[in-house]
Every structure is written in structure tokens, then in C-alpha cells.
Design a protein around this motif. Sequence first.
Motif, mmCIF file in Angstrom:
data_model
loop_
_atom_site.group_PDB
_atom_site.id
_atom_site.type_symbol
_atom_site.label_atom_id
_atom_site.label_comp_id
_atom_site.label_asym_id
_atom_site.label_seq_id
_atom_site.Cartn_x
_atom_site.Cartn_y
_atom_site.Cartn_z
ATOM 1 N N ASN A 90 4.795 -2.410 -16.463
ATOM 2 C CA ASN A 90 6.561 -2.917 -16.798
ATOM 3 C C ASN A 90 6.697 -2.167 -15.166
ATOM 4 O O ASN A 90 8.006 -3.078 -14.075
ATOM 5 N N PHE A 91 5.958 -1.308 -14.072
ATOM 6 C CA PHE A 91 6.780 -1.226 -12.650
ATOM 7 C C PHE A 91 6.110 -2.449 -11.711
ATOM 8 O O PHE A 91 6.437 -1.768 -10.174
ATOM 9 N N PHE A 92 5.179 -3.069 -12.304
ATOM 10 C CA PHE A 92 4.802 -3.981 -10.746
ATOM 11 C C PHE A 92 6.072 -4.945 -10.187
ATOM 12 O O PHE A 92 5.487 -4.177 -8.951
ATOM 13 N N LEU A 93 7.267 -5.621 -10.924
ATOM 14 C CA LEU A 93 8.403 -5.571 -9.716
ATOM 15 C C LEU A 93 8.547 -4.838 -8.975
ATOM 16 O O LEU A 93 8.999 -4.389 -7.242
ATOM 17 N N THR A 94 9.103 -3.590 -9.337
ATOM 18 C CA THR A 94 9.232 -2.523 -9.191
ATOM 19 C C THR A 94 8.739 -1.991 -7.360
ATOM 20 O O THR A 94 8.641 -1.140 -6.506
ATOM 21 N N ILE A 95 7.418 -1.750 -7.793
ATOM 22 C CA ILE A 95 6.210 -1.296 -6.648
ATOM 23 C C ILE A 95 6.103 -2.728 -5.555
ATOM 24 O O ILE A 95 5.983 -2.738 -4.594
ATOM 25 N N ALA A 96 6.407 -4.047 -6.291
ATOM 26 C CA ALA A 96 5.649 -4.775 -5.783
ATOM 27 C C ALA A 96 7.636 -4.720 -3.893
ATOM 28 O O ALA A 96 6.938 -4.948 -3.253
ATOM 29 N N LEU A 97 8.435 -4.919 -4.696
ATOM 30 C CA LEU A 97 9.697 -4.463 -3.755
ATOM 31 C C LEU A 97 10.031 -3.403 -3.100
ATOM 32 O O LEU A 97 9.870 -3.635 -1.984
ATOM 33 N N CYS A 98 9.119 -2.101 -3.851
ATOM 34 C CA CYS A 98 8.825 -0.880 -2.904
ATOM 35 C C CYS A 98 8.399 -1.428 -1.553
ATOM 36 O O CYS A 98 8.292 -0.801 -0.324
ATOM 37 N N ASN A 99 6.855 -1.949 -2.150
ATOM 38 C CA ASN A 99 5.999 -2.381 -1.166
ATOM 39 C C ASN A 99 6.772 -3.550 -0.170
ATOM 40 O O ASN A 99 6.202 -3.360 1.803
ATOM 41 N N LEU A 100 7.608 -4.030 -0.396
ATOM 42 C CA LEU A 100 8.240 -5.320 0.419
ATOM 43 C C LEU A 100 9.035 -4.519 1.519
ATOM 44 O O LEU A 100 9.287 -4.294 3.010
ATOM 45 N N ILE A 101 9.493 -3.111 1.092
ATOM 46 C CA ILE A 101 10.834 -2.966 1.876
ATOM 47 C C ILE A 101 9.513 -1.685 2.931
ATOM 48 O O ILE A 101 10.423 -1.381 4.080
ATOM 49 N N LEU A 102 8.918 -1.585 2.198
ATOM 50 C CA LEU A 102 7.833 -0.924 3.293
ATOM 51 C C LEU A 102 7.802 -1.016 4.292
ATOM 52 O O LEU A 102 7.318 -0.934 6.480
ATOM 53 N N CYS A 103 6.979 -2.282 4.227
ATOM 54 C CA CYS A 103 6.641 -3.186 5.141
ATOM 55 C C CYS A 103 7.555 -3.580 5.950
ATOM 56 O O CYS A 103 7.328 -3.900 7.299
ATOM 57 N N ALA A 104 9.058 -3.598 5.264
ATOM 58 C CA ALA A 104 9.886 -3.608 6.419
ATOM 59 C C ALA A 104 9.924 -2.696 7.258
ATOM 60 O O ALA A 104 10.632 -2.436 8.471
ATOM 61 N N ILE A 105 9.465 -1.945 7.440
ATOM 62 C CA ILE A 105 9.578 -0.600 7.587
ATOM 63 C C ILE A 105 9.108 -0.479 8.967
ATOM 64 O O ILE A 105 8.640 0.598 9.725
ATOM 65 N N GLN A 106 7.684 -0.389 8.414
ATOM 66 C CA GLN A 106 6.592 -0.673 9.067
ATOM 67 C C GLN A 106 6.036 -1.760 10.520
ATOM 68 O O GLN A 106 5.493 -0.546 11.266
ATOM 69 N N ILE A 107 7.179 -2.582 9.895
ATOM 70 C CA ILE A 107 6.826 -3.356 11.515
ATOM 71 C C ILE A 107 7.139 -2.951 12.909
ATOM 72 O O ILE A 107 7.115 -3.080 13.710
#
Length: 163
Positions: A90-107
Motif C-alpha cells: 500500500n505504501f509503494f506509490l507513496t515511497i516512489a513519489l517521495c523518491n522522485l521528489i527527493l531526486c528533484a531536490i538532490q539534483i
Amino acid sequence: MNFYIYNIICAIFAIFIYMAFRFGVDSYLRVNKNSKTFIKKNKKGYANYWLYKKIHLEIDLGLIYPLNIVLIVVTLLYFILAIGFGWLENFFLTIALCNLILCAIQIPAIIFSDIYQNLECKKNAFIVFRIDKETKKVESSFVTVLGICLLLFFAVYNISLAL
């Protein structure tokens, strides 16, 4: 690869990216003529160490200050979600979206860190190709660009795994 295992690896890697960003902030401070003593003295205390609060009040870090705060918060959030709840479907999509947001901040954090570490050590912001005379290590800013591309690829792949 299993979604949970993959995100544990990404969460650990995110910690290393944050550490590299902190090295970049120290390089930025030294490139801008702040002594090591000044940096060390003004990083005493929890808020000053993690948030650069005192340094920001004295020399105004500009966008580095909020970038650091957002990077800390989102990295910790992703780490906790990935490690604590990554095994729950149930948390897969939430975690994946959080990873995408983190990626945008990490760049921007990765680019900033690479530029200032290069300026401090090699006196150039962008290094096309160089072989370090002491370590015989090949250095190039294209490696950083490749790393950013891989980070984006894995963030998109992570979303595909979640769906």
C-alpha cells in the motif's frame, strides 16, 4: 529487484548524497574566504551543525540554507518510509513519489556540491577530463552528469515498480 530492497539501497545512497552536499557547503564556505576555524566555531551545537543557522545569520548562505533544510527533511522522510514501510504494498506509490521528489531536490544539491568541491580543489567549476597526478584517478564533471541521469532513471523506474 524487489521494491523494498531497491528502496533500502536508494535510501542509504540518499544519505551519502546528503553527506556529499555537506562537503560541498564546506567547500563553498572555504572558496568564499571563510577560514576553517570560522566554519568549525560556527557549527557548534545541533542547529548550527545540521542547519548552518549561525553561519547563515553571519554571512547569508542564500538558497543553500533552505536547500539544506528541505534536503534533510525529505531525505529523512524517504529513509523512514522506505525502511519502515517499504515492504507494505500500500505504501509503494507513496515511497516512489517521495523518491522522485527527493531526486528533484538532490539534483541541484549534487551540482552545487560538485562545482564547489571542484573550485576548492582544482580551481575550475567544471572539469572536462583530468587525471590527478597523485592518485592517478580520472576526474570529470561528466561523471556527475552521468550520476544525475542515473538518479533520474532510477526514480522513474521506481515509480514503474510501484505501479
